[in-house]
Design an enzyme around this catalytic site. Structure first.
Site, PDB file in Angstrom:
ATOM      1  N   GLN A 122       0.814  -1.216   0.000  1.00 22.57           N
ATOM      2  CA  GLN A 122       0.000   0.000   0.000  1.00 22.57           C
ATOM      3  C   GLN A 122       0.845   1.262   0.000  1.00 22.57           C
ATOM      4  O   GLN A 122       0.319   2.363  -0.170  1.00 22.57           O
ATOM      5  CB  GLN A 122      -0.922   0.008   1.217  1.00 22.57           C
ATOM      6  CG  GLN A 122      -0.194   0.173   2.545  1.00 22.57           C
ATOM      7  CD  GLN A 122      -1.092  -0.004   3.737  1.00 22.57           C
ATOM      8  OE1 GLN A 122      -1.461  -1.123   4.094  1.00 22.57           O
ATOM      9  NE2 GLN A 122      -1.463   1.102   4.370  1.00 22.57           N
ATOM     10  N   CYS A 132      -5.026   0.176   3.913  1.00 25.29           N
ATOM     11  CA  CYS A 132      -4.890  -1.221   4.336  1.00 25.29           C
ATOM     12  C   CYS A 132      -6.195  -1.999   4.243  1.00 25.29           C
ATOM     13  O   CYS A 132      -6.211  -3.165   3.831  1.00 25.29           O
ATOM     14  CB  CYS A 132      -4.341  -1.282   5.760  1.00 25.29           C
ATOM     15  SG  CYS A 132      -5.337  -0.370   6.971  1.00 25.29           S
ATOM     16  N   HIS A 142      -5.471  -0.982  11.800  1.00 28.83           N
ATOM     17  CA  HIS A 142      -4.944  -1.611  10.596  1.00 28.83           C
ATOM     18  C   HIS A 142      -5.782  -2.828  10.255  1.00 28.83           C
ATOM     19  O   HIS A 142      -6.334  -3.498  11.139  1.00 28.83           O
ATOM     20  CB  HIS A 142      -3.496  -2.036  10.851  1.00 28.83           C
ATOM     21  CG  HIS A 142      -2.728  -2.418   9.620  1.00 28.83           C
ATOM     22  ND1 HIS A 142      -2.710  -1.671   8.471  1.00 28.83           N
ATOM     23  CD2 HIS A 142      -1.922  -3.493   9.371  1.00 28.83           C
ATOM     24  CE1 HIS A 142      -1.920  -2.249   7.570  1.00 28.83           C
ATOM     25  NE2 HIS A 142      -1.449  -3.364   8.090  1.00 28.83           N
ATOM     26  N   ASN A 194       0.166  -9.128   5.141  1.00 26.37           N
ATOM     27  CA  ASN A 194       0.130  -7.688   5.320  1.00 26.37           C
ATOM     28  C   ASN A 194       0.165  -7.016   3.948  1.00 26.37           C
ATOM     29  O   ASN A 194       0.275  -7.694   2.920  1.00 26.37           O
ATOM     30  CB  ASN A 194       1.315  -7.240   6.182  1.00 26.37           C
ATOM     31  CG  ASN A 194       1.047  -5.956   6.928  1.00 26.37           C
ATOM     32  OD1 ASN A 194       0.140  -5.200   6.591  1.00 26.37           O
ATOM     33  ND2 ASN A 194       1.834  -5.693   7.960  1.00 26.37           N
TER      34      ASN A 194
END
Length: 446
Positions: free
Chosen positions: A64, A70, A364, A385
């Site tokens: 990102q 996110c 997040h 992630n």
């Protein structure tokens, strides 16, 4: 009693520090190294590896970059799993820039409509102040992602690639904030005049024209149609012709996005388990379904997340990412850092108290792509992630199960996976929390 800090008080504080050799030893260490390096629990690091008994990911991690997208990346990373299966691709990404464009435009409309709706309140009204504080941010939640996909569809990354501003949103956002706050001033003035809300909404269309113009300049113009063709991992060529974004999403998402529900773990005494909640003014698309979630015990969230992964589907989740995390090696553990021993004190707020005292919130969103199960015991979780592939296991992190209890707040799961009593609870009228409640926090970490 004098409440000020006097010279005598300072002298006592200094004496208390200097007479303890352990404090001076820590001072010597902390002035030369970081707190995290000093307090990292080596035993936890040594016994935590990245292996899991049930592993789904065989793709590369996304990035990102310098943005707070996110929640979008996690949502698109979930949807791309089935898309890759359908298209027989080893690697594929939906356009994150496309989704962000529509989020920015829809969120501008959502904000301006809220300003009109609250125009009869004072500027220092807490809700109005909250609306004006966080304007044009990047953050979001699962329901907001689902609303965008439902309304605007999706496109492959090649149809609307990243730009400088999508990868680094700060300067663009600052311009949007200025435009929208200036617009808020004008809308409040018009709403208070003879034309009222109708005059304000007429002016809102002009404001949205400027916002749309700015977004096209920064992010590019979203395609109305595009030609989709690809070569799969077996080197077979496919052509699907011209598609709209909604047609593309319908053909290649394959996951019934409307069938998902949000579960949260809010342990505050004021938030009963088994009840639905919503947060005032939380959303991004005017006219979309309200952001509603169901509060459950954390054990329920774990069981449903585990079962989904074991059955072959990753799980979107939201958490307080920065707590007890080591980014370079990619580990989360509830006791990863022994900070209390360094300062000779205790840090004993529990999860509910951290929410009440503003020490935690969802910051997040990511994707569970694996779980390590030993019998009935869950030992750890594997996490995709969206911070690139330089850290952790090429961008995939390891969460020890203790961390889930303390810092995971939200997951998105299939409604049909819920037990009967929780499915029934979804039909109840949700409890409305104020706009500033921590459970309305938007995932935005970079």
């Amino acid at each position: 009693m004098d409440a000020s800090l006097t010279p005598d008080d300072v002298a006592l504080l200094r004496k208390s520090f200097t007479r303890n050799p352990a404090y001076r030893l820590v001072q010597n260490a902390l002035t030369q190294t970081t707190l995290d390096d000093l307090t990292l629990d080596r035993e936890i690091v040594v016994r935590t590896d990245h292996s899991v008994s049930h592993l789904l990911d065989d793709w590369t991690a996304t990035n990102q970059k310098n943005s707070g997208r996110c929640w979008m990346f996690a949502g698109l990373n979930l949807l791309r799993v089935e898309a890759m299966r359908r298209m027989n691709l080893k690697s594929f990404e939906f356009s994150q820039n496309y989704v962000m464009f529509w989020d920015k435009l829809e969120r501008a409309n959502y904000f301006l409509e809220a300003i009109i709706d609250t125009a009869d309140r004072d500027l220092d009204d807490r809700t109005v102040a909250f609306l004006l504080q966080d304007v044009a941010g990047d953050g979001g939640q699962w329901n907001m992602f689902a609303a965008l996909v439902r309304k605007h569809g999706l496109v492959p990354k090649s149809a609307m690639p990243e730009t400088q501003s999508s990868s680094s949103t700060g300067r663009m956002n600052s311009v949007l904030r200025q435009l929208l706050r200036q617009g808020a001033r004008d809308l409040r003035t018009l709403a208070a005049g003879e034309g009222g809300a109708d005059a304000a909404r007429a002016h809102k269309r002009q404001l949205l024209d400027v916002v749309h113009r700015a977004l096209c300049m920064h992010l590019g113009t979203p395609p109305e149609t595009f030609t989709w063709q690809w070569t799969d991992k077996d080197r077979v060529f496919h052509r699907d012709g011209d598609l709209t974004p909604l047609e593309f999403a319908q053909r290649y998402v394959g996951i019934p996005i409307d069938g998902y529900v949000c579960l949260v773990h809010d342990p505050r005494e004021t938030s009963p388990r088994g009840r639905t909640f919503t947060v005032d003014r939380l959303g991004n698309v005017v006219g979309a379904e309200a952001v509603v979630y169901l509060n459950v015990d954390v054990a329920v969230m774990k069981r449903l997340a585990r079962d989904s992964i074991v059955s072959g589907e990753p799980v979107w989740f939201g958490c307080d990412v920065g707590k007890m995390m080591r980014r370079d090696i990619g580990i989360w553990d509830a006791d990863l850092y022994d900070v209390g021993s360094v300062y000779d004190t205790t840090f004993d707020l529990d999860k509910a108290e951290r929410l009440l005292y503003h020490e935690t919130a969802m910051t997040h969103a990511m994707l569970f792509t694996g779980v390590d199960v030993d019998g009935e015991l869950v030992r750890r979780w594997r996490v995709e992630n969206s911070w690139g592939d330089k850290d952790a296991d090429k961008g995939f992190y390891t969460m020890n199960d203790s961390w889930f209890d303390e810092y995971v707040f939200e997951i998105a799961v299939h409604r049909d996976a819920l037990p009967e009593d929780l499915r029934a609870a979804l039909s109840e009228e949700p409890i409305v929390l104020p706009a500033w409640d921590p459970m309305g926090a938007l995932a935005r970490a970079q």
